[in-house]
Design a protein around this motif. Structure first.
Motif, PDB file in Angstrom:
ATOM      1  N   UNK A 121      32.344  48.409  51.580  1.00 55.65           N
ATOM      2  CA  UNK A 121      33.320  47.334  51.666  1.00 55.65           C
ATOM      3  C   UNK A 121      33.407  46.533  50.371  1.00 55.65           C
ATOM      4  N   UNK A 122      32.294  46.388  49.688  1.00 53.63           N
ATOM      5  CA  UNK A 122      32.319  45.719  48.383  1.00 53.63           C
ATOM      6  C   UNK A 122      33.154  46.516  47.383  1.00 53.63           C
ATOM      7  N   UNK A 123      32.985  47.844  47.396  1.00 58.71           N
ATOM      8  CA  UNK A 123      33.732  48.680  46.452  1.00 58.71           C
ATOM      9  C   UNK A 123      35.224  48.672  46.780  1.00 58.71           C
ATOM     10  N   UNK A 124      35.563  48.693  48.066  1.00 60.00           N
ATOM     11  CA  UNK A 124      36.970  48.636  48.445  1.00 60.00           C
ATOM     12  C   UNK A 124      37.577  47.303  48.042  1.00 60.00           C
ATOM     13  N   UNK A 125      36.795  46.247  48.139  1.00 63.89           N
ATOM     14  CA  UNK A 125      37.262  44.938  47.671  1.00 63.89           C
ATOM     15  C   UNK A 125      37.505  44.949  46.172  1.00 63.89           C
ATOM     16  N   UNK A 126      36.628  45.634  45.434  1.00 63.07           N
ATOM     17  CA  UNK A 126      36.832  45.755  43.995  1.00 63.07           C
ATOM     18  C   UNK A 126      38.154  46.442  43.701  1.00 63.07           C
ATOM     19  N   UNK A 128      40.842  46.728  45.693  1.00 63.99           N
ATOM     20  CA  UNK A 128      41.960  45.866  46.096  1.00 63.99           C
ATOM     21  C   UNK A 128      42.213  44.747  45.099  1.00 63.99           C
ATOM     22  N   UNK A 129      41.138  44.217  44.554  1.00 64.03           N
ATOM     23  CA  UNK A 129      41.254  43.053  43.681  1.00 64.03           C
ATOM     24  C   UNK A 129      41.568  43.427  42.234  1.00 64.03           C
ATOM     25  N   UNK A 130      40.875  44.433  41.719  1.00 61.97           N
ATOM     26  CA  UNK A 130      40.972  44.743  40.292  1.00 61.97           C
ATOM     27  C   UNK A 130      41.953  45.866  39.967  1.00 61.97           C
ATOM     28  N   UNK A 131      42.157  46.790  40.897  1.00 61.20           N
ATOM     29  CA  UNK A 131      43.048  47.914  40.623  1.00 61.20           C
ATOM     30  C   UNK A 131      44.414  47.706  41.275  1.00 61.20           C
ATOM     31  N   UNK A 132      44.418  47.524  42.603  1.00 61.48           N
ATOM     32  CA  UNK A 132      45.698  47.343  43.296  1.00 61.48           C
ATOM     33  C   UNK A 132      46.443  46.116  42.780  1.00 61.48           C
ATOM     34  N   UNK A 133      45.700  45.100  42.378  1.00 62.86           N
ATOM     35  CA  UNK A 133      46.344  43.876  41.872  1.00 62.86           C
ATOM     36  C   UNK A 133      46.048  43.692  40.378  1.00 62.86           C
ATOM     37  N   UNK A 465      47.929  36.632  51.653  1.00 62.39           N
ATOM     38  CA  UNK A 465      46.683  36.289  52.336  1.00 62.39           C
ATOM     39  C   UNK A 465      46.736  36.592  53.831  1.00 62.39           C
ATOM     40  N   UNK A 466      47.917  36.640  54.426  1.00 64.22           N
ATOM     41  CA  UNK A 466      48.020  37.013  55.834  1.00 64.22           C
ATOM     42  C   UNK A 466      47.746  38.497  56.052  1.00 64.22           C
ATOM     43  N   UNK A 467      47.665  39.254  54.956  1.00 65.73           N
ATOM     44  CA  UNK A 467      47.315  40.673  55.042  1.00 65.73           C
ATOM     45  C   UNK A 467      45.866  40.932  54.646  1.00 65.73           C
ATOM     46  N   UNK A 468      45.222  39.930  54.082  1.00 65.86           N
ATOM     47  CA  UNK A 468      43.892  40.160  53.507  1.00 65.86           C
ATOM     48  C   UNK A 468      42.914  39.084  53.979  1.00 65.86           C
ATOM     49  N   UNK A 469      42.556  38.197  53.081  1.00 66.31           N
ATOM     50  CA  UNK A 469      41.642  37.109  53.420  1.00 66.31           C
ATOM     51  C   UNK A 469      42.058  35.864  52.654  1.00 66.31           C
ATOM     52  N   UNK A 470      42.351  34.776  53.351  1.00 67.48           N
ATOM     53  CA  UNK A 470      42.751  33.544  52.655  1.00 67.48           C
ATOM     54  C   UNK A 470      41.622  32.995  51.796  1.00 67.48           C
ATOM     55  N   UNK A 471      42.009  32.346  50.729  1.00 71.02           N
ATOM     56  CA  UNK A 471      41.047  31.701  49.845  1.00 71.02           C
ATOM     57  C   UNK A 471      40.924  30.221  50.200  1.00 71.02           C
TER      58      UNK A 471
END
Length: 741
Positions: A121-126, A128-133, A465-471
């Motif tokens: 899950x940490x890698x998938x977050x990476x 989503x955060x660094x590649x997809x965005x 954020x409604x698709x992911x996790x709000x900050x």
């Protein structure tokens, strides 16, 4: 090198404790080494006592104080949420690698080790955060635009910090992007079996591309499948991997014409048959247990509803549409007003088999185009002639300004909702651009099916954020802690486990409609949208005026309030503040539209739902595009953007057929689908409503001739629009008083 730094240092004078500016002399952007030295000296001369946190880290890294930066990062990272840790971890590896003899080699090894130690899950977050965005190209161009635009020989403290910030992002991401991209992608191959070469034929002879993802090192067995149907080829792999890591088979199908499939790309037009056929294909695979769930946001939310237009496939057991667009309802137009943001999106998704990021990020092109269109006064349907490139999909939109058969064929319509009998979880946000579409599906489903197994979750979230996790913050507003739920990683899969594996229902879904009340740190749970309210506050427009504000009165009155808009005037715009960004601010434009203010609220109250409008007016035209913005004027004197409505008067009776107004004849125009919100309004707050005519470079200009709006141009603007609102015009707020429970 030392002599160069000395020369540069002489051009940058350190701020004294009382100073306000730096002497500043630009160097050529083309000389990367000199520029780097230039920015290093600027960072080194910045007063560190003024900085903390990430701002301090940026200055320490650019001034090559890497040991100090590492210490600051290690101190900061402990208290940060996971998503912010991703960035700090990247900067941590960067600073460490800078201390090594060979930066590239050191960073590559450090990041590979970091990724290998992380869980799925940490890698998938990476990713989503660094590649997809990935924002690297933007960071580069943003710094270069800012730097080239600087002409002064001195810069302020604020300007210097802004320049350091932008150069930091450009430098770090430009030098590491390829390295962390490779580390993350190689790690995916280590964890998952990915088959991305599948072509599934459709019954009409077309084909779609499919990707299947399974977790390695797991027992092979028939499992439920989680399907994502998307036009965004190449960007949903992490969604399928997430499903695989959660104990499912992850599948992606892309719009026909995308990825490996042949033929032209036709957004929106074939999902109502293609997705159904892919579900059928899944149900016949050896790894499938004939149970399929779907999830995804925006376009990927629309595809879930489209799959059920004709019938629900027996294998489809549930859907989780997040921020789902509804073609013809809220995209590409909202309440029949066509916005121009979809113009560039069409090229983004149809130019290639994957996505054309270069064209989507050509902000100069799109800003120039909409400004040129606005100032020239040409018709909206000639937008692509100004652009110099044919926009096929845009020209199709031009032919369908009402909700006609072109749009109706894409998603369930009226009685077609009656056969949808599977459990559904709809997710949206108060500041989601697609909220109207997301709740349209819910409204129609509950209208045609008695008490459907359909849940709604809505909170202070936007389209992302409604698709992911709000900050912690949304557009400068600090969210309540209870709003900070992990939607994608936790809630969505809790729902799938509940429906597909027989586990407990997610605890947050205590009733059919679940919503977070801003400012209370609590959620409310009601059986329906209508049950959200137990009272109504109604305000009438009045011509009683104090300074810049007319009054909102509790009763109808004999007032007449006039507004004149000259569409020939292209030096100014109106209704530029309707979009809620930021959410809270100290002031609003007091010269834009008609501003109305209420008396102070005598007690706390919660606004729950969508505010209503019933506007009575006479107008010298046959039509008008109007908007109403609703603010809370807080006891502290700030304006909080609660909600807004924008729509076309000639479609007030229904989006399917246009009914023109009679010039100079009194008419009543009502609306009830403004953006839904839930927020506590404190005693002493006032309500502020801005009533306006839409005239800006973001959407069509309705000149009011009664002709097709897309064909009108500035020649139709000889006579200014004049609208006179009566005191019978009202704005009603759905509210909840806790003492009435």
């Amino acid at each position: 090198m030392k002599s160069t730094l000395l020369i540069l240092f002489l051009t940058l004078i350190h701020l004294t404790s009382f100073g306000q500016e730096f002497d500043f002399k630009k160097v050529p952007l083309s000389n990367a080494r000199v520029l780097a030295n230039h920015m290093q000296v600027l960072a080194a001369s910045y007063p560190l006592k003024k900085l903390s946190g990430l701002d301090l880290i940026k200055v320490q890294i650019l001034s090559e104080k890497y040991d100090d930066a590492i210490a600051t990062i290690e101190k900061e990272i402990k208290d940060k949420p996971k998503t912010e840790q991703i960035y700090l971890d990247l900067y941590h590896q960067y600073a460490k690698a800078k201390l090594a003899p060979n930066f590239q080699v050191a960073f590559k090894e450090l990041y590979k080790s970091y990724v290998t130690k992380a869980d799925d899950f940490q890698v998938l977050n990476l990713d989503d955060t660094l590649i997809a965005r990935d924002g690297t190209d933007y960071f580069i161009s943003d710094f270069e635009r800012t730097y080239e635009g600087m002409t002064a020989e001195t810069i302020s403290n604020e300007t210097a910090q802004n320049l350091i910030h932008k150069y930091f992002l450009k430098t770090v991401y430009e030098s590491t992007r390829n390295l962390f991209f490779e580390a993350i992608k190689q790690d995916h191959k280590r964890r998952y079996r990915i088959n991305d070469n599948i072509i599934v034929p459709m019954k009409d002879g077309a084909e779609v591309s499919v990707v299947v993802v399974e977790r390695k090192e797991t027992v092979k067995a028939k499992k439920p499948t989680i399907l994502i149907a998307s036009i965004y080829a190449g960007t949903n792999e992490t969604g399928a991997m997430l499903s695989a890591s959660k104990g499912y088979v992850g599948v992606i199908t892309n719009t026909r014409g995308k990825r490996l499939s042949k033929g032209p790309v036709k957004p929106l037009e074939h999902e109502h048959t293609d997705v159904y056929e892919v579900i059928d294909w899944i149900s016949k695979q050896p790894w499938s247990n004939q149970k399929v769930g779907m999830y995804g946001g925006s376009y990927n939310g629309f595809t879930q509803w489209a799959s059920m237009k004709h019938k629900v496939h027996p294998a489809l057991k549930t859907i989780v549409p997040m921020v789902a667009i509804a073609p013809g309802i809220d995209y590409p137009m909202e309440n029949n007003v066509l916005h121009n943001y979809s113009y560039s999106w069409n090229f983004y998704v149809t130019n290639t088999k994957f996505l054309d990021f270069k064209v989507s990020q050509d902000y100069n092109r799109w800003d120039t185009l909409k400004n040129r269109w606005y100032t020239s006064g040409v018709a909206f349907n000639r937008l692509d002639s100004l652009d110099g490139q044919v926009n096929r999909l845009w020209n199709t939109y031009m032919q369908h300004p009402s909700y006609d058969d072109y749009w109706k064929k894409m998603i369930p319509f009226k009685q077609e909702f009656s056969k949808i009998d599977i459990p559904i979880l709809t997710i949206t946000g108060y500041y989601d651009d697609s909220q109207i579409g997301a709740l349209y599906y819910y409204d129609q489903h509950t209208k045609y099916v008695k008490n459907p197994n359909h849940y709604v979750l809505v909170g202070p979230y936007d389209h992302w954020t409604a698709q992911t996790q709000p900050q912690e913050f949304l557009r400068n507003y600090k969210l309540d802690k209870t709003a900070l739920i992990d939607i994608r990683y936790d809630l969505v899969y809790q729902w799938f486990d509940y429906i597909l594996k027989g586990k407990e229902k997610p605890n947050i879904l205590k009733d059919k409609v679940n919503f977070q009340v801003m400012g209370t740190n609590t959620w409310m749970h009601k059986p329906s949208l209508s049950a959200m309210t137990n009272d109504t506050l109604t305000f009438h427009l009045s011509d009683a005026k104090t300074d810049d504000f007319y009054a909102l009165k509790s009763k109808s009155n004999a007032s007449k309030i006039s507004l004149t808009v000259d569409f020939k005037d292209r030096e100014s715009m109106t209704n530029t503040g309707y979009y809620p960004w930021p959410l809270e601010k100290e002031s609003i434009n007091l010269k834009d539209g008609l501003l109305f203010k209420s008396e102070s609220l005598e007690e706390d109250v919660i606004i729950n739902g969508s505010f209503l409008g019933n506007l009575e007016f006479t107008i010298n035209k046959k039509d008008v595009d109007y908007s109403v913005i609703l603010y809370q004027l807080t006891p502290e004197g700030n304006y909080f953007h609660l909600s807004y409505y924008i729509g076309r008067a000639s479609y007030a009776h229904g989006r399917e057929h246009r009914q023109l107004l009679t010039p100079n004849k009194k008419v009543q125009v009502s609306f009830n689908n403004s953006k839904l919100i839930s927020k506590k309004l404190q005693k002493g707050s006032r309500m502020v409503a801005v009533v306006n005519v839409n005239k800006n470079n973001n959407a069509q200009l309705n000149y009011g001739t009664g002709k097709e709006v897309n064909e009108e141009n500035i020649k139709d603007a000889e006579v200014p629009l004049k609208i006179i609102f009566s005191g019978n015009s009202s704005i009603s707020l759905p509210v909840w008083y806790s003492q009435k429970e």
